[in-house]
Design an enzyme around this catalytic site. Structure first.
Site, PDB file in Angstrom:
ATOM      1  N   GLN A 142      -4.114  -1.522   9.995  1.00 24.37           N
ATOM      2  CA  GLN A 142      -4.096  -2.924   9.243  1.00 24.37           C
ATOM      3  C   GLN A 142      -4.871  -4.095  10.041  1.00 24.37           C
ATOM      4  O   GLN A 142      -4.305  -4.052  11.232  1.00 24.37           O
ATOM      5  CB  GLN A 142      -2.588  -3.334   8.682  1.00 24.37           C
ATOM      6  N   LYS A 153       0.919  -1.242  -0.058  1.00 22.93           N
ATOM      7  CA  LYS A 153       0.093  -0.063   0.018  1.00 22.93           C
ATOM      8  C   LYS A 153       0.872   1.375  -0.239  1.00 22.93           C
ATOM      9  O   LYS A 153       0.423   2.170  -0.818  1.00 22.93           O
ATOM     10  CB  LYS A 153      -0.962  -0.081   1.309  1.00 22.93           C
ATOM     11  N   ASP A 159     -10.751   2.729   4.677  1.00 27.50           N
ATOM     12  CA  ASP A 159     -10.898   1.286   4.592  1.00 27.50           C
ATOM     13  C   ASP A 159     -12.657   1.016   4.424  1.00 27.50           C
ATOM     14  O   ASP A 159     -13.089  -0.015   3.927  1.00 27.50           O
ATOM     15  CB  ASP A 159     -10.540   0.678   5.674  1.00 27.50           C
TER      16      ASP A 159
END
Ligand code: GUN
Length: 291
Positions: A96, A52, A119
């Site tokens: 994450q 990412k 997200d």
């Protein structure tokens, strides 16, 4: 059979984004800034977060990585989330998952400001997604939608079967495919570990989306001829014949299924790169909304 090439499509999207970044920077605005929080040393999570961050660099975004030790306390992590919420230079950030067992994922997700939640995991954003309101859509399911869109795969009125009901992939995937959109407008069945007659259900799928987390779970007897097959799984399998000692496989038995379906995503190079493209698109939106 044709491949749905996620790697190429993701690079196309990244090229489009880098053009947009060049133009906003030319106009004196800051490039979008994504922050990522990684807790612990799980190999897969490190790989994903590094990918990412690298993608941000490729498109000209700013990125910052906060790598915390696996024994960081929940309250310390909450403090960092609150700092990122308050930091005006950060447009969006991700924590994450999965987190270590001593940290409550839901508590952390709830603490992220919905307007920085690129997200799309915060309940406010999940609610907006469910109602069809504009919001950040979760990266993996939205990456699949983008792939279907760019390959002009017809979904309206089709039977879509999603296998796996996780809150990150299967559940939002089923919602997005049933919304009044294109792609979307599908008749969706969400199958999971308690589903009976799974083979029979899968055989009715025009579009089969597999996110169950079991290597090569879907075999050719579960696939309708000419179905579109989307494989969200990714697993490392030891392979002494490879230089690095492993190879990657998905939730679908590719060699069996690929000869039966009309389209299929490869692993690697299918859904994975689309997740990254989708996160970058959300970060771009977050930055545009703040400018
Ligand atoms: N773990 C697996 N997929 C994801 C994702 O899309 N976002 C975050 N934050 N964690 C994940």
């Amino acid at each position: 059979m044709d491949l749905l090439d996620g790697k190429k499509t993701s690079l196309d999207i990244q090229k489009e984004l880098s053009e947009k970044v060049k133009s906003i920077v030319k106009n004196g605005l800051k490039p979008p800034h994504l922050a990522a929080v990684l807790v612990g040393d799980d190999g897969a999570s490190r790989t994903y977060v590094n990918a990412k961050v690298k993608a941000c660099e490729r498109v000209g975004f700013k990125s910052t990585l906060h790598h915390l030790s696996s024994d960081v306390s929940e309250s310390e992590l909450l403090k960092i989330v609150n700092q990122l919420n308050a930091d005006d230079s950060v447009d969006g950030f991700i924590v994450q998952l999965p987190l270590p067992n001593h940290i409550d994922d839901h508590k952390i997700t709830l603490a992220i400001s919905p307007n920085k939640d690129v997200d799309g995991f915060h309940p406010e954003n999940v609610g907006k997604m469910t109602l069809g309101l504009p919001t950040f859509l979760p990266a993996t399911p939205n990456g699949v939608m983008e792939l279907l869109k760019r390959y002009n795969i017809p979904t309206e009125g089709k039977n879509t079967v999603v296998i796996g009901r996780s809150s990150i992939v299967g559940t939002p995937m089923s919602i997005l495919m049933s919304r009044k959109t294109n792609p979307g407008n599908s008749t969706v069945t969400l199958a999971h570990s308690r589903t009976q007659n799974l083979e029979e259900i899968c055989m009715k799928a025009d579009i089969l989306i597999v996110a169950i987390g079991i290597p090569e779970f879907v075999t050719s007897n579960m696939v309708k001829p000419n179905a579109v097959v989307i494989d969200v799984g990714i697993h490392r399998i030891e392979d002494a014949s490879r230089k690095n000692g492993f190879r990657l496989i998905g939730d679908v038995n590719f060699s069996e299924v690929s000869s039966k379906c009309s389209y299929i995503t490869p692993v690697p190079g299918g859904v994975g790169p689309m997740t990254i493209a989708s996160l970058l698109m959300n970060t771009y939106i977050a930055s545009s909304e703040r400018n």
